[in-house]
Scaffold this motif. Structure first.
Motif, PDB file in Angstrom:
ATOM      1  N   TRP A 169      84.497   1.395  49.167  1.00 32.99           N
ATOM      2  CA  TRP A 169      85.193   2.677  49.150  1.00 32.99           C
ATOM      3  C   TRP A 169      86.319   2.662  50.194  1.00 32.99           C
ATOM      4  CZ3 TRP A 169      84.279   7.347  46.393  1.00 32.99           C
ATOM      5  CH2 TRP A 169      84.989   8.460  46.873  1.00 32.99           C
ATOM      6  N   GLN A 170      86.002   2.175  51.378  1.00 34.41           N
ATOM      7  CA  GLN A 170      86.920   2.262  52.511  1.00 34.41           C
ATOM      8  C   GLN A 170      88.116   1.315  52.401  1.00 34.41           C
ATOM      9  OE1 GLN A 170      83.628   1.964  52.622  1.00 34.41           O
ATOM     10  NE2 GLN A 170      82.718   3.348  54.122  1.00 34.41           N
ATOM     11  N   VAL A 171      88.019   0.256  51.586  1.00 35.54           N
ATOM     12  CA  VAL A 171      89.129  -0.704  51.501  1.00 35.54           C
ATOM     13  C   VAL A 171      90.018  -0.458  50.291  1.00 35.54           C
ATOM     14  CG1 VAL A 171      87.796  -2.484  52.700  1.00 35.54           C
ATOM     15  CG2 VAL A 171      87.822  -2.447  50.189  1.00 35.54           C
ATOM     16  N   ALA A 172      89.948   0.733  49.733  1.00 37.79           N
ATOM     17  CA  ALA A 172      90.715   1.044  48.523  1.00 37.79           C
ATOM     18  C   ALA A 172      92.199   0.715  48.669  1.00 37.79           C
ATOM     19  CB  ALA A 172      90.531   2.516  48.147  1.00 37.79           C
ATOM     20  N   TYR A 173      92.772   0.960  49.846  1.00 37.70           N
ATOM     21  CA  TYR A 173      94.187   0.678  50.081  1.00 37.70           C
ATOM     22  C   TYR A 173      94.391  -0.332  51.212  1.00 37.70           C
ATOM     23  CZ  TYR A 173      95.867   4.191  46.826  1.00 37.70           C
ATOM     24  OH  TYR A 173      96.149   4.899  45.677  1.00 37.70           O
ATOM     25  N   ALA A 174      93.370  -1.092  51.515  1.00 36.22           N
ATOM     26  CA  ALA A 174      93.485  -2.102  52.563  1.00 36.22           C
ATOM     27  C   ALA A 174      94.316  -3.289  52.078  1.00 36.22           C
ATOM     28  CB  ALA A 174      92.101  -2.580  52.987  1.00 36.22           C
ATOM     29  N   GLU A 175      94.989  -3.935  52.993  1.00 34.69           N
ATOM     30  CA  GLU A 175      95.649  -5.199  52.696  1.00 34.69           C
ATOM     31  C   GLU A 175      94.603  -6.303  52.784  1.00 34.69           C
ATOM     32  OE1 GLU A 175      98.850  -5.522  51.770  1.00 34.69           O
ATOM     33  OE2 GLU A 175      98.981  -3.324  51.837  1.00 34.69           O
ATOM     34  N   LEU A 176      94.599  -7.205  51.806  1.00 36.54           N
ATOM     35  CA  LEU A 176      93.610  -8.274  51.751  1.00 36.54           C
ATOM     36  C   LEU A 176      94.232  -9.581  52.246  1.00 36.54           C
ATOM     37  CD1 LEU A 176      92.020  -7.548  48.250  1.00 36.54           C
ATOM     38  CD2 LEU A 176      91.499  -6.508  50.464  1.00 36.54           C
ATOM     39  N   TYR A 177      93.472 -10.273  53.099  1.00 33.40           N
ATOM     40  CA  TYR A 177      93.949 -11.533  53.657  1.00 33.40           C
ATOM     41  C   TYR A 177      92.847 -12.575  53.494  1.00 33.40           C
ATOM     42  CZ  TYR A 177      95.649 -14.930  57.121  1.00 33.40           C
ATOM     43  OH  TYR A 177      96.080 -16.071  57.754  1.00 33.40           O
ATOM     44  N   PHE A 178      93.161 -13.641  52.766  1.00 30.87           N
ATOM     45  CA  PHE A 178      92.181 -14.693  52.512  1.00 30.87           C
ATOM     46  C   PHE A 178      92.598 -15.964  53.255  1.00 30.87           C
ATOM     47  CE2 PHE A 178      92.269 -12.044  48.620  1.00 30.87           C
ATOM     48  CZ  PHE A 178      90.991 -11.527  48.703  1.00 30.87           C
ATOM     49  N   THR A 179      91.629 -16.592  53.893  1.00 29.92           N
ATOM     50  CA  THR A 179      91.905 -17.822  54.638  1.00 29.92           C
ATOM     51  C   THR A 179      90.815 -18.850  54.368  1.00 29.92           C
ATOM     52  OG1 THR A 179      92.115 -18.775  56.852  1.00 29.92           O
ATOM     53  CG2 THR A 179      90.761 -16.812  56.670  1.00 29.92           C
ATOM     54  N   ASP A 180      91.209 -20.121  54.342  1.00 26.12           N
ATOM     55  CA  ASP A 180      90.238 -21.202  54.155  1.00 26.12           C
ATOM     56  C   ASP A 180      89.433 -21.469  55.423  1.00 26.12           C
ATOM     57  OD1 ASP A 180      90.971 -21.641  51.504  1.00 26.12           O
ATOM     58  OD2 ASP A 180      92.524 -23.101  52.034  1.00 26.12           O
ATOM     59  N   GLU A 202     104.378  -4.404  52.815  1.00 27.51           N
ATOM     60  CA  GLU A 202     104.900  -3.053  52.612  1.00 27.51           C
ATOM     61  C   GLU A 202     103.786  -2.209  52.007  1.00 27.51           C
ATOM     62  OE1 GLU A 202     108.892  -1.166  50.751  1.00 27.51           O
ATOM     63  OE2 GLU A 202     107.585  -2.139  49.293  1.00 27.51           O
ATOM     64  N   ARG A 203     103.321  -1.233  52.745  1.00 31.70           N
ATOM     65  CA  ARG A 203     102.193  -0.415  52.318  1.00 31.70           C
ATOM     66  C   ARG A 203     102.735   0.866  51.678  1.00 31.70           C
ATOM     67  NH1 ARG A 203      97.684   0.285  56.426  1.00 31.70           N
ATOM     68  NH2 ARG A 203      96.396  -0.039  54.568  1.00 31.70           N
ATOM     69  N   ARG A 204     102.574   0.972  50.363  1.00 34.77           N
ATOM     70  CA  ARG A 204     103.195   2.086  49.632  1.00 34.77           C
ATOM     71  C   ARG A 204     102.215   3.196  49.273  1.00 34.77           C
ATOM     72  NH1 ARG A 204     105.483  -2.481  47.173  1.00 34.77           N
ATOM     73  NH2 ARG A 204     104.192  -2.210  45.305  1.00 34.77           N
ATOM     74  N   PHE A 205     100.926   2.885  49.203  1.00 37.92           N
ATOM     75  CA  PHE A 205      99.915   3.897  48.881  1.00 37.92           C
ATOM     76  C   PHE A 205     100.266   4.672  47.612  1.00 37.92           C
ATOM     77  CE2 PHE A 205      99.768   3.261  53.481  1.00 37.92           C
ATOM     78  CZ  PHE A 205      98.429   2.955  53.662  1.00 37.92           C
ATOM     79  N   GLY A 206     100.735   3.949  46.598  1.00 37.52           N
ATOM     80  CA  GLY A 206     101.054   4.574  45.319  1.00 37.52           C
ATOM     81  C   GLY A 206     102.471   5.081  45.207  1.00 37.52           C
ATOM     82  N   GLN A 207     103.226   5.065  46.313  1.00 35.36           N
ATOM     83  CA  GLN A 207     104.603   5.526  46.285  1.00 35.36           C
ATOM     84  C   GLN A 207     105.546   4.372  45.938  1.00 35.36           C
ATOM     85  OE1 GLN A 207     105.424   8.550  49.627  1.00 35.36           O
ATOM     86  NE2 GLN A 207     103.893   7.214  50.533  1.00 35.36           N
ATOM     87  N   SER A 209     109.056   2.087  46.986  1.00 34.89           N
ATOM     88  CA  SER A 209     109.609   1.587  48.233  1.00 34.89           C
ATOM     89  C   SER A 209     110.581   2.597  48.839  1.00 34.89           C
ATOM     90  CB  SER A 209     110.340   0.258  47.993  1.00 34.89           C
ATOM     91  OG  SER A 209     109.439  -0.724  47.550  1.00 34.89           O
ATOM     92  N   GLU A 210     111.353   3.265  47.973  1.00 33.35           N
ATOM     93  CA  GLU A 210     112.324   4.246  48.453  1.00 33.35           C
ATOM     94  C   GLU A 210     111.625   5.418  49.144  1.00 33.35           C
ATOM     95  OE1 GLU A 210     112.212   2.963  45.494  1.00 33.35           O
ATOM     96  OE2 GLU A 210     114.057   1.761  45.383  1.00 33.35           O
ATOM     97  N   GLN A 211     110.489   5.844  48.597  1.00 34.47           N
ATOM     98  CA  GLN A 211     109.743   6.943  49.206  1.00 34.47           C
ATOM     99  C   GLN A 211     109.199   6.538  50.574  1.00 34.47           C
ATOM    100  OE1 GLN A 211     107.100   7.548  45.780  1.00 34.47           O
ATOM    101  NE2 GLN A 211     107.715   9.717  45.788  1.00 34.47           N
ATOM    102  N   VAL A 212     108.700   5.317  50.666  1.00 34.64           N
ATOM    103  CA  VAL A 212     108.145   4.835  51.929  1.00 34.64           C
ATOM    104  C   VAL A 212     109.240   4.771  52.989  1.00 34.64           C
ATOM    105  CG1 VAL A 212     107.092   2.867  53.093  1.00 34.64           C
ATOM    106  CG2 VAL A 212     106.297   3.552  50.828  1.00 34.64           C
ATOM    107  N   THR A 213     110.437   4.316  52.587  1.00 36.34           N
ATOM    108  CA  THR A 213     111.560   4.219  53.529  1.00 36.34           C
ATOM    109  C   THR A 213     111.942   5.588  54.075  1.00 36.34           C
ATOM    110  OG1 THR A 213     112.433   2.271  52.356  1.00 36.34           O
ATOM    111  CG2 THR A 213     113.941   3.474  53.782  1.00 36.34           C
ATOM    112  N   LYS A 214     111.937   6.597  53.212  1.00 35.29           N
ATOM    113  CA  LYS A 214     112.274   7.939  53.645  1.00 35.29           C
ATOM    114  C   LYS A 214     111.237   8.503  54.615  1.00 35.29           C
ATOM    115  CE  LYS A 214     114.859   9.195  49.467  1.00 35.29           C
ATOM    116  NZ  LYS A 214     114.903  10.046  48.270  1.00 35.29           N
ATOM    117  N   CYS A 215     109.969   8.123  54.406  1.00 34.78           N
ATOM    118  CA  CYS A 215     108.905   8.599  55.292  1.00 34.78           C
ATOM    119  C   CYS A 215     109.052   7.987  56.685  1.00 34.78           C
ATOM    120  CB  CYS A 215     107.541   8.246  54.716  1.00 34.78           C
ATOM    121  SG  CYS A 215     107.133   9.151  53.198  1.00 34.78           S
TER     122      CYS A 215
END
Length: 215
Positions: A169-180, A202-207, A209-215
């Motif tokens: 539930w908590q990682v719904a919008y998390a960035e995922l990083y995989f390493t060997d 770039e974390r957009r949360f459904g928005q 890129s232009e919306q994120v830049t304005k925020c």
């Protein structure tokens, strides 16, 4: 080498990563120590893991407290021995007022279990309401880690590329990083690499890129 040697080395990685997270300003770190599915492992391995868990609780809490780290343990702790349960409670109480890094250990934890338990707790607290009245915000209040913001970065070591029922539930919008890199070998440099990768996202949360830049 026996698998347990890897678990012992993994504890050293925990110490390194906790210290480095505190140094670089990470506010919260959650480590998946033992899942609800791990009970399927060989009994001897489980017994040794429980002994290692107890030893860590007995030996490391003083250091955590001295370094202003708050310790939390999430999961169904009723399956653990009374000795482990007692030391968990003592560790949480000892570090409860610390204001630095929040270190959470997920032990006998599963993301699906977390959600089901949250629904049960909500229903128990609101016996007069229908399940149709339950909202995402209300459910979040009853989940483990409810006191913390949603996860920003999820790191998966050892070459695996799956979440494995961890904080689903908590990682719904998390960035995922995989390493060997295997967990026993995961060190400060490996953590810095993960953080550097996160900073490039770039974390957009459904928005857009232009919306994120304005925020």
């Amino acid at each position: 080498m026996p698998r347990f040697v890897g678990h012992q080395k993994g504890l050293n990685s925990v110490k390194r990563v906790v210290q480095h997270c505190s140094k670089v300003g990470v506010k919260a770190l959650t480590l998946y120590a033992f899942s609800t599915e791990n009970w399927r492992r060989p009994p001897d391995e489980i017994n040794k893991l429980m002994g290692l868990f107890l030893k860590a609780l007995q030996r490391e809490v003083t250091k955590l407290n001295e370094n202003n780290v708050r310790l939390l343990v999430i999961g169904d702790r009723t399956a653990f021995s009374q000795d482990i349960q007692t030391h968990i409670s003592l560790a949480e109480a000892t570090t409860a007022r610390n204001t630095g890094l929040v270190l959470t250990i997920a032990a006998n934890y599963g993301g699906r279990w977390d959600i089901v338990e949250a629904v049960k707790k909500w229903q128990h607290a609101h016996p007069d309401l229908s399940i149709n009245d339950l909202t995402e915000a209300q459910l979040t209040h009853w989940l483990c880690l409810k006191e913390l913001p949603e996860v920003d970065l999820l790191i998966r070591t050892g070459g695996e590329q799956r979440i494995s029922n961890f904080l689903i539930w908590q990682v719904a919008y998390a960035e995922l990083y995989f390493t060997d890199t295997l967990w026993p070998e995961f060190d400060e440099a490996a953590l810095d690499a993960a953080i550097a990768s996160f900073k490039q996202r770039e974390r957009r949360f459904g928005q857009t890129s232009e919306q994120v830049t304005k925020c």
